[in-house]
Design a protein around this motif. Structure first.
Motif, PDB file in Angstrom:
ATOM      1  N   ILE A   1       0.839  -1.205   0.000  1.00  0.00           N
ATOM      2  CA  ILE A   1       0.000   0.000   0.000  1.00  0.00           C
ATOM      3  C   ILE A   1       0.873   1.255   0.000  1.00  0.00           C
ATOM      4  N   GLU A   2       1.966   1.239   0.740  1.00  0.00           N
ATOM      5  CA  GLU A   2       2.867   2.391   0.757  1.00  0.00           C
ATOM      6  C   GLU A   2       3.519   2.589  -0.608  1.00  0.00           C
ATOM      7  N   ASP A   3       3.945   1.494  -1.259  1.00  0.00           N
ATOM      8  CA  ASP A   3       4.503   1.587  -2.614  1.00  0.00           C
ATOM      9  C   ASP A   3       3.464   2.124  -3.595  1.00  0.00           C
ATOM     10  N   LEU A   4       2.248   1.659  -3.444  1.00  0.00           N
ATOM     11  CA  LEU A   4       1.158   2.115  -4.299  1.00  0.00           C
ATOM     12  C   LEU A   4       0.894   3.608  -4.094  1.00  0.00           C
ATOM     13  N   ARG A   5       0.933   4.046  -2.869  1.00  0.00           N
ATOM     14  CA  ARG A   5       0.732   5.465  -2.563  1.00  0.00           C
ATOM     15  C   ARG A   5       1.823   6.310  -3.230  1.00  0.00           C
ATOM     16  N   LYS A   6       3.068   5.866  -3.145  1.00  0.00           N
ATOM     17  CA  LYS A   6       4.175   6.598  -3.760  1.00  0.00           C
ATOM     18  C   LYS A   6       4.020   6.657  -5.278  1.00  0.00           C
ATOM     19  N   GLN A   7       3.657   5.525  -5.882  1.00  0.00           N
ATOM     20  CA  GLN A   7       3.497   5.484  -7.334  1.00  0.00           C
ATOM     21  C   GLN A   7       2.340   6.361  -7.783  1.00  0.00           C
ATOM     22  N   ASN A   8       1.256   6.356  -7.028  1.00  0.00           N
ATOM     23  CA  ASN A   8       0.116   7.216  -7.361  1.00  0.00           C
ATOM     24  C   ASN A   8       0.474   8.696  -7.221  1.00  0.00           C
ATOM     25  N   ASP A   9       1.293   9.024  -6.229  1.00  0.00           N
ATOM     26  CA  ASP A   9       1.757  10.408  -6.083  1.00  0.00           C
ATOM     27  C   ASP A   9       2.590  10.820  -7.298  1.00  0.00           C
ATOM     28  N   LEU A  10       3.463   9.927  -7.743  1.00  0.00           N
ATOM     29  CA  LEU A  10       4.263  10.202  -8.937  1.00  0.00           C
ATOM     30  C   LEU A  10       3.360  10.403 -10.153  1.00  0.00           C
TER      31      LEU A  10
END
Length: 166
Positions: free
Chosen positions: A108-117
């Motif tokens: 979920i944290e990786d997904l959050r970072k990718q979505n921010d990008l």
């Protein structure tokens, strides 16, 4: 309700979030390439994933609530897997739940970072489009009635085609 059922649901959530993360990586490439049709299809795929994740999350909430109520805990709105880990009696159950929960949280944290990008890339693309439109579109304050640009104040008297004394 058993810990195994909760672990199973968490594992399904983990798989769905991994799949959503893969879509987010693909979405980054689509945004970079500027393919609007592919981006539209990607958004539809993401919506399907989010709907499936929402159903699994509701199932997880019910399972956690049922498990904790069976253990004698008072029902609250925010019963979490962390509460189940604390309530679990066997160490193996605690370890299994902690492991699955931690893996899910990392995804979920990786997904959050990718979505921010992705959000930043889309915003940057929109800024570029707006900049391009601004350079191509004339500004209203720089136009006169004939449609040509005003280049500054002209002190030379302009020839009039209309004779007001006639």
């Amino acid at each position: 309700m058993s810990v195994e059922a909760i672990c199973s649901t968490l594992t399904k959530l983990e798989r769905m979030h991994k799949s959503l993360l893969e879509l987010a990586f693909k979405k980054t490439e689509i945004i970079k390439s500027g393919n609007i049709e592919a981006l539209d299809q990607m958004l539809k795929d993401e919506q399907a994933h989010v709907a499936a994740i929402d159903k699994l999350e509701q199932q997880r909430q019910i399972q956690v609530t049922d498990y904790l109520e069976a253990k004698g805990f008072a029902s609250t709105d925010k019963m979490t897997v962390a509460d189940v880990i604390e309530a679990a009696e066997q160490q193996t159950e605690k370890d299994t739940l902690s492991s699955v929960r931690n893996r899910l949280m990392l995804i979920i944290e990786d997904l959050r970072k990718q979505n921010d990008l992705n959000q930043k890339l889309v915003f940057q693309s929109l800024q570029f489009v707006n900049l391009t439109l601004d350079t191509l579109r004339p500004r209203p304050e720089q136009m006169n009635y004939s449609g040509s640009e005003v280049r500054g104040t002209n002190t030379v008297a302009k020839k009039s085609y209309f004779d007001s004394q006639a």
